[in-house]
Write an enzyme that holds these catalytic residues in place. Structure first.
Site, PDB file in Angstrom:
ATOM      1  N   GLY A  56       0.848  -1.197   0.000  1.00 35.65           N
ATOM      2  CA  GLY A  56       0.000   0.000   0.000  1.00 35.65           C
ATOM      3  C   GLY A  56       0.870   1.229   0.000  1.00 35.65           C
ATOM      4  N   CYS A  83       5.169  -6.117   1.919  1.00 37.18           N
ATOM      5  CA  CYS A  83       5.514  -4.700   2.044  1.00 37.18           C
ATOM      6  C   CYS A  83       4.659  -4.007   3.119  1.00 37.18           C
ATOM      7  CB  CYS A  83       5.398  -4.042   0.672  1.00 37.18           C
ATOM      8  SG  CYS A  83       6.211  -2.460   0.619  1.00 37.18           S
ATOM      9  N   TYR A  84       3.711  -3.158   2.743  1.00 44.48           N
ATOM     10  CA  TYR A  84       2.852  -2.516   3.741  1.00 44.48           C
ATOM     11  C   TYR A  84       2.168  -3.577   4.618  1.00 44.48           C
ATOM     12  CZ  TYR A  84      -0.881   0.379   5.749  1.00 44.48           C
ATOM     13  OH  TYR A  84      -1.723   1.024   6.611  1.00 44.48           O
ATOM     14  N   HIS A 170       8.311  -7.318  -3.210  1.00 44.37           N
ATOM     15  CA  HIS A 170       7.107  -7.714  -3.965  1.00 44.37           C
ATOM     16  C   HIS A 170       7.368  -8.988  -4.768  1.00 44.37           C
ATOM     17  CE1 HIS A 170       4.667  -4.152  -3.136  1.00 44.37           C
ATOM     18  NE2 HIS A 170       5.834  -3.537  -3.054  1.00 44.37           N
ATOM     19  N   GLU A 172       5.284 -10.587  -6.448  1.00 49.53           N
ATOM     20  CA  GLU A 172       4.383 -10.659  -7.608  1.00 49.53           C
ATOM     21  C   GLU A 172       4.944 -10.019  -8.868  1.00 49.53           C
ATOM     22  OE1 GLU A 172       4.038  -8.942  -4.880  1.00 49.53           O
ATOM     23  OE2 GLU A 172       3.127  -6.973  -5.186  1.00 49.53           O
ATOM     24  N   ASP A 228     -15.746 -11.107 -24.693  1.00 50.36           N
ATOM     25  CA  ASP A 228     -16.441 -11.444 -23.441  1.00 50.36           C
ATOM     26  C   ASP A 228     -17.874 -11.918 -23.677  1.00 50.36           C
ATOM     27  OD1 ASP A 228     -14.088 -10.410 -22.501  1.00 50.36           O
ATOM     28  OD2 ASP A 228     -14.944  -8.437 -22.083  1.00 50.36           O
ATOM     29  N   LYS A 369      -9.621 -10.846 -18.031  1.00 50.30           N
ATOM     30  CA  LYS A 369      -9.773 -11.024 -19.485  1.00 50.30           C
ATOM     31  C   LYS A 369      -8.990 -12.248 -20.008  1.00 50.30           C
ATOM     32  CE  LYS A 369     -10.901  -8.901 -23.445  1.00 50.30           C
ATOM     33  NZ  LYS A 369     -12.099  -8.115 -23.691  1.00 50.30           N
TER      34      LYS A 369
END
Ligand code: XMP
Length: 513
Positions: A56, A83-84, A170, A172, A228, A369
């Site tokens: 964050g 992190c945060y 991080h 990710e 979609d 998506k």
């Protein structure tokens, strides 16, 4: 079907929250984002196998810093703070969080001091990606250090007895070399996830769900020709067969031969029970003389609803409306201060169900998506169709700047077709996120043969992006741009100048209107 494993991602406002969710899903574990205000009761009812606290932008000591109900630590569900998220855990457990003298942004090196749990099998001295102003200056009680970096002596922590873990970097982002391994350890070794959330399982589960929801009633689907709504229609058809009636409205704002192409796909390949309505004259009539972009979008949206309602009311016993709503549209994100202005009103059919007394069926509310694309592939929808670039609801209307006329649309269609065909011939289509042409409301002087011309200026636009939220312009070879420019000017009557848009988003947007 058994309840699927769920990893709860608690959002503290990080720009990477969606990315964490995707990384978890990439290894076939279902994950969902929830705001940090989620109640303990709700968490219990969701029965997650594990919880990840996102990063964050704030300091845990800011007045309005987002927090979490500390009861979450008594649920005996494994928690990983990033992190945060780690700093918040540290603050709650009595550790010390301080502003760092040396803020760590970008690459750092993780030295492993204990590889018995979260960091098992992780290479020592691998590169990790940091982005923090505060750091941990004192260990919270009951935790041990498992990794350190130059500026973060407590870079990775764990409390195996509490099943709480935290890392300052991080995992990710792609720059963290061992990020995948660390997340894997958390998901599979610590949370004991099975990793069985696959497209096929999703399809099987949804078919059962749709069958039981719709029963023997009829459902309607507005087929735009986009990925979609098409994949949603094919999935619902698998569940309820001919009781799904699709309506495709040609608004006259589609690309060259688009309406015919998709009608063929719907009829011949996908065998969808579908009605084709040519409403192009109605749309063009309503748009006559209109130059304001927002006004254009409103007219297109309203005309669409009117035409759709008229058609749908003819279908007896219709009780449901199928929509291809995606997960990013429904995530309850924490509001970011100052970001509230409408940049562009996106056209959708959101107003329809209330007016028409239809219940919504949205099988992709949980999907991103790229996950819808995988489902489409599994359902044997041709990959050429599944991997098409996004196309906006209001179609070419937002690419003919100023007043829309049939002639301008024709010019744009021809130019667009040349551009996209050339991109495909060069094998570049997949490397570009979206490409199109824009007809400017500007005439410029040119010379063709011996004659002076005074014709339109056309811009090429091609961008790379992950989700359309940010984008960079695509760096074509100059020879490619030059070839496309001559082709368009030679073949498309009405254009005597081609330019290339080299703006990124932000500060520009992808479309020009
Ligand atoms: P912008 O221009 O806002 O576009 O940077 C981001 C992405 O959204 C698409 N777009 C739309 N899609 N209805 C849609 O369904 C709309 O009104 C609309 N406006 C923009 C755009 O093509 C790009 O992919």
């Amino acid at each position: 079907m058994n309840q699927k494993d769920l990893i709860l991602i608690i959002d503290f406002g990080s720009q990477y929250t969606q990315l964490i969710t995707r990384r978890v899903r990439e290894v076939n574990v279902y994950s969902e984002i929830h705001p940090h205000t989620i109640s303990i009761k709700e968490i219990q009812s969701l029965k997650p196998k594990g919880i990840i606290f996102s990063g964050g932008p704030m300091s845990v000591y800011d007045d309005s810093a987002p927090s979490i109900d500390p009861q979450i630590f008594n649920l005996k569900i494994p928690i990983l703070g990033l992190c945060y998220g780690l700093q918040l855990i540290c603050k709650i457990f009595g550790g010390v969080v301080e502003p760092a003298l040396n803020r760590e942004y970008g690459k750092s090196v993780l030295r492993i001091t204990d590889n018995s749990d979260l960091l098992r099998g992780v290479e020592d001295a691998s590169v990790v990606w940091m982005s923090h102003g505060d750091y941990l200056a004192g260990l919270p009680s009951g935790f041990k250090v498992i990794g350190e970096s130059d500026h973060s002596p407590f870079c990775a922590l764990s409390s195996p007895s509490k099943k709480i873990y935290g890392i300052q970097f991080h995992p990710e982002v792609a720059h963290t070399e061992e990020g995948g391994k660390i997340l894997h350890n958390f998901l599979f070794d610590i949370c004991k996830c099975k990793g069985d959330w696959t497209s096929q399982n999703f399809i099987d589960h949804q078919i059962e769900l749709i069958k039981s929801t719709i029963g023997s009633s009829k459902a309607i689907c507005a087929l735009s020709g986009g990925v979609d709504s098409t994949v949603a229609a094919v999935l619902v058809k698998k569940a309820i067969g001919e009781n799904l009636v699709c309506i495709h409205i040609d608004n006259g704002l589609m690309r060259k031969n688009e309406s015919e192409k998709i009608s063929n796909l719907f009829d011949e390949k996908l065998k969808l029970n579908h009605i084709h309505i040519d409403a192009s004259e109605k749309f063009l009539k309503n748009l006559k003389g209109v130059t304001d972009p927002e006004q254009k979008r409103k007219i297109i949206g309203n005309t669409f609803i009117k035409v759709f309602e008229d058609e749908a009311s003819k279908i007896k016993d219709a009780r449901f409306l199928v929509q291809g709503t995606l997960y990013p549209d429904v995530i309850e994100s924490i509001p970011v201060k100052g970001v509230s202005a409408t940049i562009k009103t996106h056209h959708n059919v959101g107003g329809l169900p209330e007016k028409m007394n239809l219940k919504l069926v949205e099988p992709f509310r949980e999907l991103f998506k790229d996950e819808v694309r995988s489902v489409g592939n599994k359902l044997n929808i041709p990959s050429e169709f599944i991997n098409r670039h996004p196309f906006p609801g209001p179609g070419l209307a937002v690419r003919v700047l100023g007043e829309i006329t049939k002639e301008k649309l024709e010019i744009l269609r021809e130019a667009d077709d040349i551009f996209i065909t050339s991109i495909k011939e060069e094998g570049l289509y997949k490397s570009i996120w979206q490409a199109f042409t824009v007809l400017l409301p500007v005439n410029s002087v040119g010379v063709m043969g011996d004659a002076r011309t005074y014709e339109f200026v056309l811009s090429l636009r091609a961008v790379t992006s992950v989700d359309g939220m940010t984008a960079d312009w695509y760096h074509f070879d100059h020879s490619f741009l030059s070839m496309v420019s001559s082709k368009i000017i030679n073949k498309v009557k009405g254009v005597n100048r081609v330019v290339y848009d080299i703006s990124s988003k932000p500060p520009s947007t992808i479309e020009w209107e």
